[in-house]
Write a protein that holds these residues in place. Structure first.
Motif, PDB file in Angstrom:
ATOM      1  N   ASN A  27       1.227   4.647  -1.482  1.00 36.21           N
ATOM      2  CA  ASN A  27       0.340   5.587  -2.172  1.00 36.21           C
ATOM      3  C   ASN A  27       1.158   6.706  -2.802  1.00 36.21           C
ATOM      4  OD1 ASN A  27      -2.168   4.300  -1.405  1.00 36.21           O
ATOM      5  ND2 ASN A  27      -1.790   5.068   0.670  1.00 36.21           N
TER       6      ASN A  27
ATOM      7  N   THR B 193      -1.815   3.079  -6.036  1.00 39.55           N
ATOM      8  CA  THR B 193      -1.389   2.276  -4.899  1.00 39.55           C
ATOM      9  C   THR B 193      -0.555   1.111  -5.416  1.00 39.55           C
ATOM     10  OG1 THR B 193      -3.377   2.842  -3.637  1.00 39.55           O
ATOM     11  CG2 THR B 193      -2.132   0.919  -2.909  1.00 39.55           C
TER      12      THR B 193
ATOM     13  N   ASN C 205       0.815  -1.222   0.000  1.00 43.97           N
ATOM     14  CA  ASN C 205       0.000   0.000   0.000  1.00 43.97           C
ATOM     15  C   ASN C 205       0.849   1.273   0.000  1.00 43.97           C
ATOM     16  OD1 ASN C 205      -2.438  -1.509   0.051  1.00 43.97           O
ATOM     17  ND2 ASN C 205      -2.209  -1.788   2.268  1.00 43.97           N
TER      18      ASN C 205
END
Length: 304
Positions: A234, A254, A232
């Motif tokens: 971002n 992501t 994850n």
């Protein structure tokens, strides 16, 4: 064109970047980072700085250099201070089972993905499908020379890059300009591939390797497999164009990234990046894997 047919499927998978440039000029403000094999300063580095296969970050241009045969080579790949700063990645208690420092991890990532001399097998496929179902290429890099080989070991072609990163493929006894290859092969780094085709870029951190270095505080280490995993990640970039994205495109993305070090822990033996999701949706669930070998011993004999 044979080379174009051999790589046509790769257009849905890999991405590129810009070019490179030998530069023996420099700035009096270059200074070594506090640890590791990384230098940084304002302007291009002097050739008197560092040793072969050291790295340098130009704080003005944001370009990353690697030193080869006594000369600094501009890899024209965008980085950030995350390549050497520790303030973003000091909190890494989950790495306690690994005896490798954060900066050593960064150095290993740079040694592979910014390499001026390496062999790399790239493979792209959709999550849930067999890795053998995707498109792949084996590339041998030696400075600005590239030799490409297909999955079965068949020879695909010889490619030279000029100082602007334009590819020239060897055909019928001469090197012919072929800009199609600019979204299929490293130009000159593998970060450049993921940028040009998939727009893996963050406005603050730059391209792929710098993004990973800026997110090492999220990494976990699996002592059984030897893999470092970051989930994850971002990233965001404002509207940008590349050779593949000709229409200005803004995106939020992501990513998941995993990598395993070589036995001597000096480079990344294997790595994998997955686009979990993005606003554009073009490359969702696409996995690109990298297997590096022959670091600093790869030889490419280009036809004249």
């Amino acid at each position: 064109m044979k080379i174009k047919k051999a790589f046509i499927v790769l257009l849905t998978i890999f991405s590129l970047a810009a070019c490179s440039n030998n530069n023996s000029g420099g700035s009096d403000n270059t200074e070594p980072s506090e640890e590791g094999n990384m230098y940084h300063g304002n302007g291009a580095p002097l050739d008197s700085l560092g040793k072969d296969y050291s790295h340098y970050y130009d704080e003005d241009s944001r370009y990353v250099y690697e030193k080869k045969e006594g000369k600094w080579i501009n890899q024209l790949t965008i980085g950030s201070s995350a390549l050497y700063e520790s303030k973003r990645i000091l909190r890494a208690p989950r790495l306690s089972s690994s005896d490798t420092s954060i900066q050593e991890l960064k150095d290993a990532l740079m040694m592979s993905f910014y390499s001026t001399n390496a062999t790399c097998f790239m493979n792209g496929y959709q999550d849930g499908s067999s890795p053998t179902s995707g498109s792949c290429a084996n590339t041998k890099l030696d400075g600005r020379n590239i030799e490409a080989i297909d999955r079965d070991g068949g020879h695909v072609g010889y490619i030279k890059l000029d100082e602007e990163g334009t590819p020239y493929v060897y055909e019928n006894g001469e090197y012919v300009k072929n800009e199609f290859l600019a979204v299929e092969l490293p130009h000159p780094t593998y970060d450049n591939l993921s940028y040009e085709l998939m727009l893996i870029y963050d406005d603050e951190l730059g391209e792929q390797t710098s993004i990973v270095c800026g997110n090492l505080d999220k990494a976990t280490y699996d002592s059984e497999t030897g893999y470092y995993n970051i989930e994850n990640i971002n990233i965001h970039h404002d509207a940008r164009t590349t050779l593949y994205f000709t229409k200005p495109t803004e995106d939020n993305m992501t990513l998941n990234f995993k990598f395993k070090l070589s036995s001597d822990k000096t480079y990344v033996e294997s790595a994998e990046i997955k686009v979990v999701k993005s606003d554009t949706g073009y490359f969702d669930n696409l996995i690109t894997s990298y297997s590096f070998s022959n670091l600093h011993t790869t030889s490419v004999e280009m036809p004249e």
